[in-house]
Design an enzyme around this catalytic site. Structure first.
Site, PDB file in Angstrom:
ATOM      1  CG  ASP A 144      -0.422  -0.053   2.513  1.00 26.62           C
ATOM      2  OD1 ASP A 144       0.809  -0.180   2.626  1.00 26.62           O
ATOM      3  OD2 ASP A 144      -1.188   0.043   3.496  1.00 26.62           O
ATOM      4  CB  SER A 145       4.576   1.685  -0.279  1.00 23.05           C
ATOM      5  OG  SER A 145       4.729   0.536  -1.088  1.00 23.05           O
ATOM      6  CG  ASP A 169       0.548  -3.990   2.234  1.00 20.11           C
ATOM      7  OD1 ASP A 169       0.769  -4.810   3.147  1.00 20.11           O
ATOM      8  OD2 ASP A 169       1.359  -3.095   1.914  1.00 20.11           O
ATOM      9  CE  LYS A 227       3.290  -6.002   3.881  1.00 18.43           C
ATOM     10  NZ  LYS A 227       2.931  -4.742   4.542  1.00 18.43           N
ATOM     11  CD  GLU A 238       0.604  -1.480   7.952  1.00 20.96           C
ATOM     12  OE1 GLU A 238       0.345  -0.623   8.824  1.00 20.96           O
ATOM     13  OE2 GLU A 238       1.042  -1.196   6.826  1.00 20.96           O
ATOM     14  CD  GLU A 295       8.052  -0.252   7.531  1.00 22.78           C
ATOM     15  OE1 GLU A 295       7.070  -0.923   7.157  1.00 22.78           O
ATOM     16  OE2 GLU A 295       8.269   0.912   7.134  1.00 22.78           O
TER      17      GLU A 295
HETATM   18  O1  KIV Z   1       3.544  -1.043   1.584  1.00 19.09           O
HETATM   19  C1  KIV Z   1       4.715  -1.437   1.556  1.00 19.09           C
HETATM   20  O2  KIV Z   1       5.470  -1.214   0.602  1.00 19.09           O
HETATM   21  C2  KIV Z   1       5.207  -2.165   2.715  1.00 19.09           C
HETATM   22  C3  KIV Z   1       6.696  -2.270   2.879  1.00 19.09           C
HETATM   23  C4  KIV Z   1       7.197  -1.001   3.452  1.00 19.09           C
HETATM   24  C5  KIV Z   1       7.095  -3.437   3.666  1.00 19.09           C
HETATM   25  O3  KIV Z   1       4.443  -2.611   3.529  1.00 19.09           O
END
Ligand code: KIV
Length: 275
Positions: free
Chosen positions: A55-56, A94, A122, A124, A191
């Site tokens: 989600d980056s 994510d 994934k 968090e 992280e």
């Molecule tokens: O969203 C992302 O790119 C991530 C990485 C920073 C691990 O979760």
């Protein structure tokens, strides 16, 4: 795009079993973020085993100032694009902010991501996610739990800060890791935690660990693709290395990353954090 399969270093599909075997055999796992078909295709050529549809993308693709505005529809769109460009890498996607705040909601949204092409989702968070991880796992959805600095909680943390520095915080991270593995988490991603804590946690859990700013002891490494290509809209975190140097093209930059993760020259001590 590359159409010749013989150019790709991954000769067969990477699965969760492959990643578990790599941990057992102490072969480092490589992971990079990708959000589209073309870069995924080049990562296949370079031999990157795991693609994270992170989600980056909120920041590096959409130009947002955090990951919070990203929606589950955005994640499905980019997962489907990555899937179309992918041959053999393992795709990890994510779950977006607030798309998994309740177990049943998480199941519905995780199903959308899996149908879009993800091999694993994934999330968090720590022990509060155990019921959600258990439900997804029982329904056949592999789960990666992201701990330490969790960017969706940036406003709670008061900024992007290193986590697990005190003994109490480190003990809590260990307990949360064990709770999530007991609930069914298949991979843990850490992280921005101290290098020594990355080692302790990796040795304590039976599942593969992937680190970003977590030192060189984790079973694998991940970086945001734009960061490791030196495309950065602002501050460059300490754990980032630019691989698009020395006259390399993009494929060669990805290959250099794979080589340095495998031979443990990346991350170096200068990319890590102390307690
Ligand atoms: O969203 C992302 O790119 C991530 C990485 C920073 C691990 O979760």
């Amino acid at each position: 795009m590359y159409s010749d399969n013989s150019q790709r270093k991954l000769t067969k599909p990477v699965t969760l079993s492959t990643l578990k075997k790599m941990k057992a055999e102490k072969e480092k796992i490589t992971c990079l973020t990708s959000y589209d078909a073309s870069f995924t295709n080049v990562m296949n050529v370079a031999g990157v085993e795991t693609i994270l549809v992170g989600d980056s993308l909120g920041m590096v693709i959409q130009g947002q100032d955090s990951t919070l505005p990203v929606t589950i529809e955005d994640m499905c769109y980019h997962t489907a694009a990555v899937k179309r460009g992918n041959t053999n890498a393992f795709i990890l996607t994510d779950m977006s902010f607030m798309s998994y705040s309740k177990p049943e909601q998480a199941l519905d949204n995780a199903a959308k991501l899996m149908q879009a092409g993800a091999n694993m989702v994934k999330l968090e968070g720590g022990s509060w996610l155990a019921d959600t991880v258990k439900l997804l796992s029982q329904r056949g959805i592999p789960v990666c739990a992201h701990l330490g600095l969790t960017p969706q909680s940036v406003h709670k943390f008061g900024g992007y800060k290193v986590q697990g520095k005190s003994q109490d915080a480190a003990d809590l991270l260990l307990q949360e890791s064990l709770d999530l593995v007991a609930a069914g988490a298949d991979i843990l991603l850490y992280e921005c935690i101290p290098t020594e804590l990355g080692k302790t946690l990796t040795e304590a859990v039976p599942v593969p660990t992937i680190g970003i700013g977590a030192g060189h002891h984790t079973d694998g490494q991940v970086l945001v693709m734009h960061d490791m290509l030196g495309i950065n809209l602002g501050h460059t975190p300490k754990f980032v290395k630019n691989f698009l140097t020395d006259g390399r093209n993009v494929t060669e930059a990805f290959e250099a990353y794979v080589k340095e993760v495998k031979d443990m020259t990346f991350p170096g001590a200068e990319h890590g954090f102390k307690s």
